[in-house]
Design an enzyme around this catalytic site. Structure first.
Site, PDB file in Angstrom:
ATOM      1  N   LYS A 165       1.448  -0.475  -2.741  1.00 25.73           N
ATOM      2  CA  LYS A 165       1.952   0.796  -3.276  1.00 25.73           C
ATOM      3  C   LYS A 165       1.987   1.842  -2.172  1.00 25.73           C
ATOM      4  O   LYS A 165       0.951   2.148  -1.558  1.00 25.73           O
ATOM      5  CB  LYS A 165       1.065   1.281  -4.428  1.00 25.73           C
ATOM      6  CG  LYS A 165       0.833   0.244  -5.516  1.00 25.73           C
ATOM      7  CD  LYS A 165       2.117  -0.266  -6.126  1.00 25.73           C
ATOM      8  CE  LYS A 165       1.874  -1.504  -6.963  1.00 25.73           C
ATOM      9  NZ  LYS A 165       3.088  -2.186  -7.379  1.00 25.73           N
ATOM     10  N   ASP A 193       6.075  -1.061  -2.746  1.00 32.50           N
ATOM     11  CA  ASP A 193       6.465  -0.492  -4.030  1.00 32.50           C
ATOM     12  C   ASP A 193       6.235   1.010  -4.015  1.00 32.50           C
ATOM     13  O   ASP A 193       5.104   1.475  -3.894  1.00 32.50           O
ATOM     14  CB  ASP A 193       5.639  -1.156  -5.142  1.00 32.50           C
ATOM     15  CG  ASP A 193       6.187  -0.847  -6.518  1.00 32.50           C
ATOM     16  OD1 ASP A 193       7.073   0.014  -6.622  1.00 32.50           O
ATOM     17  OD2 ASP A 193       5.726  -1.476  -7.492  1.00 32.50           O
ATOM     18  N   GLU A 218      10.520  -1.344  -3.283  1.00 36.82           N
ATOM     19  CA  GLU A 218      10.770  -1.363  -4.730  1.00 36.82           C
ATOM     20  C   GLU A 218      10.811   0.074  -5.258  1.00 36.82           C
ATOM     21  O   GLU A 218       9.960   0.898  -4.945  1.00 36.82           O
ATOM     22  CB  GLU A 218       9.667  -2.160  -5.448  1.00 36.82           C
ATOM     23  CG  GLU A 218       9.941  -2.309  -6.946  1.00 36.82           C
ATOM     24  CD  GLU A 218       9.175  -3.477  -7.553  1.00 36.82           C
ATOM     25  OE1 GLU A 218       9.711  -4.607  -7.549  1.00 36.82           O
ATOM     26  OE2 GLU A 218       8.042  -3.265  -8.005  1.00 36.82           O
ATOM     27  N   ASP A 241      12.860  -1.693 -10.340  1.00 38.61           N
ATOM     28  CA  ASP A 241      11.811  -2.069 -11.292  1.00 38.61           C
ATOM     29  C   ASP A 241      11.831  -1.079 -12.476  1.00 38.61           C
ATOM     30  O   ASP A 241      12.483  -1.335 -13.496  1.00 38.61           O
ATOM     31  CB  ASP A 241      10.480  -2.064 -10.519  1.00 38.61           C
ATOM     32  CG  ASP A 241       9.281  -2.432 -11.335  1.00 38.61           C
ATOM     33  OD1 ASP A 241       9.368  -2.400 -12.561  1.00 38.61           O
ATOM     34  OD2 ASP A 241       8.219  -2.745 -10.757  1.00 38.61           O
ATOM     35  N   LYS A 265       9.905  -6.472 -15.957  1.00 39.59           N
ATOM     36  CA  LYS A 265       8.611  -6.344 -16.633  1.00 39.59           C
ATOM     37  C   LYS A 265       8.865  -6.548 -18.118  1.00 39.59           C
ATOM     38  O   LYS A 265       9.636  -5.806 -18.741  1.00 39.59           O
ATOM     39  CB  LYS A 265       8.020  -4.954 -16.393  1.00 39.59           C
ATOM     40  CG  LYS A 265       7.703  -4.651 -14.933  1.00 39.59           C
ATOM     41  CD  LYS A 265       6.254  -4.907 -14.645  1.00 39.59           C
ATOM     42  CE  LYS A 265       5.741  -4.378 -13.322  1.00 39.59           C
ATOM     43  NZ  LYS A 265       6.588  -4.234 -12.201  1.00 39.59           N
TER      44      LYS A 265
HETATM   45  C1  0XW Z   1       1.271  -2.263 -10.508  1.00 33.47           C
HETATM   46  N1  0XW Z   1       2.183  -3.007 -11.340  1.00 33.47           N
HETATM   47  C2  0XW Z   1       2.318  -4.389 -10.917  1.00 33.47           C
HETATM   48  C3  0XW Z   1       1.644  -2.870 -12.690  1.00 33.47           C
HETATM   49  C4  0XW Z   1       2.491  -1.925 -13.433  1.00 33.47           C
HETATM   50  O1  0XW Z   1       3.304  -2.617 -14.332  1.00 33.47           O
HETATM   51  C5  0XW Z   1       3.279  -1.279 -12.393  1.00 33.47           C
HETATM   52  C6  0XW Z   1       3.505  -2.392 -11.474  1.00 33.47           C
HETATM   53  C7  0XW Z   1       4.294  -1.994 -10.316  1.00 33.47           C
HETATM   54  O2  0XW Z   1       5.273  -2.677  -9.999  1.00 33.47           O
HETATM   55  O3  0XW Z   1       3.938  -0.936  -9.728  1.00 33.47           O
HETATM   56 MG    MG Z   2       6.977  -2.024  -9.162  1.00 37.63          MG
END
Ligand code: 0XW
Ligand code: MG
Length: 368
Positions: A165, A193, A218, A241, A265
């Protein structure tokens, strides 16, 4: 066969470690899970789950699922759960939109349909690959040092795929991407992401600065309009996403070339029935996929695994095991679990895993 009773359970699933999306923008500590048991007069029982990733990730929240089911339940009562398209149409007529509230009902119907056919859901959907799917970690850290620590923790558990992230601060993000790339092992899958965390300008700065590494980002910005506006002005691959919710989103992304990868998802898109169409849009447009639960227990992970198994091996990058991030196990160790960084499709008919009802407590609502 007829649906005779729907029981709704509410369970809190605490995360083992506090977790931040987008470089610290959104914090998560506990997930609000809704479990749904559908009973039929045949004696077959199906389980569904809807667990949003907190209330701030996408427009979905735990109480919203339970309120949606209250509205939907009378319209699906008496239907044949094996006829998932009829159940889908009844839900869409009773409550337009609110896809995330419908997904647990859809899941429980597929569970029953699989049991009735004597097939795992993936085989009932047309054929599931038995190639184990790599599990992507979810690295919600803020600094380069923490990122390395969290990735190492997952590598120790066998993980070969990571969703790191980032988002929010241009220089810090470029530095973190370079740092992770410098320690990336051969064969490791890494996705950066952003979780909508950049403005268009920030996205362009980072995505052009990282072009030499050919890494995938992402959901760089908030909306598809934002992603479209910067598309063609950078050379980095993109996965969409959060902005991939409806079939119309999927066709737009594919037609306009907004992404090379779909992040599907299950809870967000409304369950397996709707997700299967998005999968097909991806496949005919040469778009690869990450298939995941939005969050939740091993039941949600397993639902995603079934869909992932219906994607050809070469087009399915990874799944996710949210079960590895929570401290409560509602299924007593049953179901697909991390085996050397991979999930294996269960051979049991239906979903292939069910919860311990005593862990769920009393239902918060029962419809008959
Ligand atoms: C962290 N994740 C894998 C869980 C949530 O669904 C969000 C997602 C993401 O892609 O950030
Ligand atoms: Mg994501």
């Amino acid at each position: 066969m007829k649906i005779t009773r729907i029981s709704v359970y509410h369970v809190d699933l605490p995360l083992e470690h506090p977790y931040w999306l987008s470089g610290g923008r959104l914090k998560f500590e506990i997930l609000d899970a809704t479990l749904v048991k559908i009973e039929t007069e045949s004696g077959l029982i199906g389980w569904g789950e809807g667990t949003p990733w907190g209330h701030t990730y996408v427009p979905a929240h735990g109480p919203g699922i339970r309120a949606g089911i209250e509205t939907i339940a009378p319209f699906v009562m008496g239907l044949d759960p094996r006829r998932v398209l009829e159940v889908e149409r009844a839900m869409d007529t009773a409550l337009p939109g609110h896809l995330y509230a419908k997904s647990p009902i859809d899941m429980a119907c597929w569970d029953i349909a699989g049991q009735a056919a004597g097939l795992p859901i993936a085989d009932l959907m047309g054929g599931g690959s038995r190639t184990p799917r790599p599990i992507a970690s979810s690295v919600g850290a803020k600094t380069a040092e923490e990122t390395r620590e969290v990735m190492e923790r997952y590598r120790d558990r066998g993980y070969v795929a990571h969703s790191v992230k980032i988002g929010g601060a241009v220089e810090r993000d470029i530095a973190r991407v370079r740092d992770v790339e410098s320690i990336r092992k051969p064969g490791e899958i890494v996705l950066y992401d952003v979780n909508r965390g950049w403005t268009r300008q920030q996205a362009l700065k980072v995505m052009t600065a990282c072009e030499d590494m050919n890494v995938m980002f992402e959901q760089p910005c908030e909306t598809l309009d934002d992603i479209a506006a910067i598309s063609g002005r950078h050379a980095s691959p993109v996965s969409v996403d959060e902005s991939l919710v409806t079939l119309q989103d999927a066709t737009r992304i594919a037609r306009d070339g907004l992404a090379e990868v779909f992040g599907i998802k299950l809870n967000r898109v409304g369950g397996l029935t709707k997700a299967a169409r998005i999968r097909d849009i991806a496949l005919v447009h040469c778009i690869d996929m990450f298939v995941m639960a939005t969050g939740g227990s091993v039941l949600a992970d397993t639902e995603a695994l079934h869909l992932a198994a219906t994607v050809p091996d070469d087009n399915c990058h990874a799944v996710w095991a949210c079960q590895d991030m929570i401290t409560v196990d509602i299924a007593g160790g049953r179901g697909p679990r991390n085996r050397n960084g991979h999930l294996h499709l269960p051979e049991t008919p239906g979903l292939g895993v069910y919860p311990d009802e005593d862990v769920l407590g009393d239902p918060v609502a029962v419809y008959r």
